[in-house]
Design a protein around this motif. Structure first.
Motif, short mmCIF file in Angstrom:
data_model
loop_
_atom_site.label_atom_id
_atom_site.label_comp_id
_atom_site.label_asym_id
_atom_site.label_seq_id
_atom_site.Cartn_x
_atom_site.Cartn_y
_atom_site.Cartn_z
N SER A 147 0.82 -1.20 0.00
CA SER A 147 0.00 0.00 0.00
C SER A 147 0.86 1.26 0.00
CB SER A 147 -0.94 0.01 1.21
OG SER A 147 -0.19 0.10 2.41
N THR A 149 0.23 5.60 0.58
CA THR A 149 -0.61 6.76 0.85
C THR A 149 0.20 8.00 0.57
OG1 THR A 149 -1.85 5.58 2.57
CG2 THR A 149 -2.02 7.96 2.55
N ARG A 195 -4.81 7.10 -1.96
CA ARG A 195 -4.51 5.70 -1.65
C ARG A 195 -4.25 4.92 -2.93
NH1 ARG A 195 -9.84 3.89 0.61
NH2 ARG A 195 -10.49 5.37 -1.02
N SER A 196 -3.21 4.12 -2.93
CA SER A 196 -2.88 3.31 -4.09
C SER A 196 -2.13 2.07 -3.65
CB SER A 196 -2.05 4.11 -5.10
OG SER A 196 -0.89 4.63 -4.49
N TYR A 197 -1.94 1.14 -4.59
CA TYR A 197 -1.22 -0.10 -4.31
C TYR A 197 -0.26 -0.39 -5.45
CZ TYR A 197 -4.41 -1.20 -0.48
OH TYR A 197 -5.12 -1.17 0.69
N GLU A 213 0.07 -7.38 0.75
CA GLU A 213 -1.36 -7.51 0.97
C GLU A 213 -1.99 -8.12 -0.27
OE1 GLU A 213 -3.35 -3.92 2.20
OE2 GLU A 213 -1.51 -3.12 3.10
N ARG A 215 -4.76 -8.21 -3.08
CA ARG A 215 -5.67 -7.30 -3.80
C ARG A 215 -6.24 -8.07 -4.97
NH1 ARG A 215 -7.30 -3.17 -1.08
NH2 ARG A 215 -8.04 -2.36 -3.06
#
Length: 283
Positions: A147, A149, A195-197, A213, A215
Motif C-alpha cells: 500500500s 498513501t 490511496r494506491s497499491y 497484501e 488485492r
C-alpha cells in the motif's frame, strides 16, 4: 545464520534504506551513510542493493530526483532553478545537461514542449491529437501488493518495497506483471491522502505476509489507453480519457477501480520510452 534468516535481514534493511532515500531526496545522500543505515559494510551493501534492484543506490537517487523534477515541471509553476536545487544540482547548467541526457530536452523546454503537451487543449478547446483506445475484456486478476498513501507520483517507493520483499523471500518471477491500483481521484482527494497499491499478479500459492497484501482487480470490459512517455505525463492522459474519449464513446463507467500496467521498467529504459496501459472500467 541460515540463508532464510539472512535474506529476512536483507529485506528489512532494503526497506529501511529505500524509505530513507525517498524521505531525504532534498538532502545530500552520501552512499556511505546509506550503508550505515543498512548496518553493513559499504563493500557488501552496494553489491546486495544492485543485485536486488538492478541498479546502484546512486542511480536510484538520480532517477528519483529527475522523476520528481519532471513532475514539478509539468504540474507546478516552480522556477527551474528551484527545481534544480531541490534535485541536488545547485549549478543550473549541470541540471540542464543531466535532465536533457535523460528526458531528451532541457527542463525549460520540456515544460513547454515535452510529451505531456500532446494532451493540452488547442485554441479551439479540443486536445490536438487523438489516441487509440482499445476495448478489452479481461478475467479477474489476483494480485499481491504494497500500500501507498500520498501523491501518486511517489508510488515508486511502494514498488521498491514490493520487489525488495519478493526477491528477499524468493518469490519473484520474471513473468510477473507490474500493476498500479489507484483508489482515489486526485482532483477531489488531497495529495497526501491518496490511496494506491503497487502490485504484481500472483496466485493464491504465494503467502502475502506483511508488508504484502492481497488485492484483486475485477474482470470485465475496459477501455485501454497505451501511453508512451514519462510517468509525469500520466495525469494529462487521464484527463484526456475522461474529457475527450469518454463523452464521444457512448459508454458509461463501471463502479470498479482503474489501474495501470507498466510494460517496461524505468530502470531499464529512458523515461521517454516508458510504456503504460491505463485501464478504465466500462459497463
Amino acid at each position: 545464520m541460515n540463508g532464510e534468516t539472512a535474506w529476512a535481514l536483507y529485506e528489512t534493511r532494503l526497506r529501511r534504506v529505500s524509505a530513507y532515500i525517498h524521505e531525504h531526496l532534498d538532502e545530500e545522500l552520501d552512499m556511505e551513510r546509506l550503508a550505515e543505515i543498512a548496518c553493513m559494510s559499504s563493500y557488501h551493501w552496494h553489491r546486495i542493493y544492485r543485485a536486488i534492484y538492478g541498479e546502484t543506490a546512486a542511480a536510484t537517487v538520480k532517477r528519483l530526483r529527475l522523476h520528481r523534477a519532471a513532475g514539478e515541471l509539468v504540474n507546478t509553476d516552480l522556477v527551474v532553478s528551484d527545481i534544480a536545487e531541490r534535485s541536488g544540482y545547485p549549478n543550473l547548467q549541470s541540471f540542464n545537461r543531466i535532465f536533457k541526457s535523460v528526458y531528451g530536452m532541457p527542463p525549460a523546454r520540456y515544460r513547454n514542449e515535452g510529451s505531456h503537451t500532446i494532451f493540452e487543449p488547442s485554441t479551439q478547446g479540443r486536445i490536438r491529437l487523438m489516441f487509440d483506445v482499445t476495448l478489452r475484456t479481461i478475467s479477474p486478476l489476483s494480485l499481491i501488493g504494497v500500500s501507498h498513501t500520498g501523491p501518486y507520483m511517489q508510488i515508486g517507493q511502494a514498488f521498491e518495497t514490493l520487489f525488495g520483499t519478493l526477491y528477499a523471500r524468493g518469490l519473484a518471477r520474471p513473468d510477473m506483471r507490474m500493476i498500479g491500483v489507484y483508489l482515489d481521484d486526485p482532483d477531489v482527494v488531497a495529495a497526501e491522502r491518496l490511496r494506491s497499491y503497487a502490485c504484481v499478479n500472483a496466485g493464491e500459492e504465494i503467502i502475502a505476509g506483511a508488508p504484502l497484501e492481497r488485492r484483486a482487480v475485477d474482470g470485465g470490459e475496459y477501455a485501454v489507453l497505451r501511453h508512451k512517455g514519462p510517468y509525469a505525463d500520466m495525469y494529462k492522459a487521464y484527463q484526456w480519457l475522461y474529457a475527450e474519449w469518454l463523452p464521444v464513446s457512448g459508454r458509461q463507467l463501471r463502479d470498479a477501480v482503474m489501474f495501470e500496467e507498466y510494460l517496461n521498467n524505468p530502470r531499464d529504459v529512458q523515461p521517454t520510452e516508458l510504456l503504460t496501459e491505463i485501464y478504465m472500467p466500462l459497463q
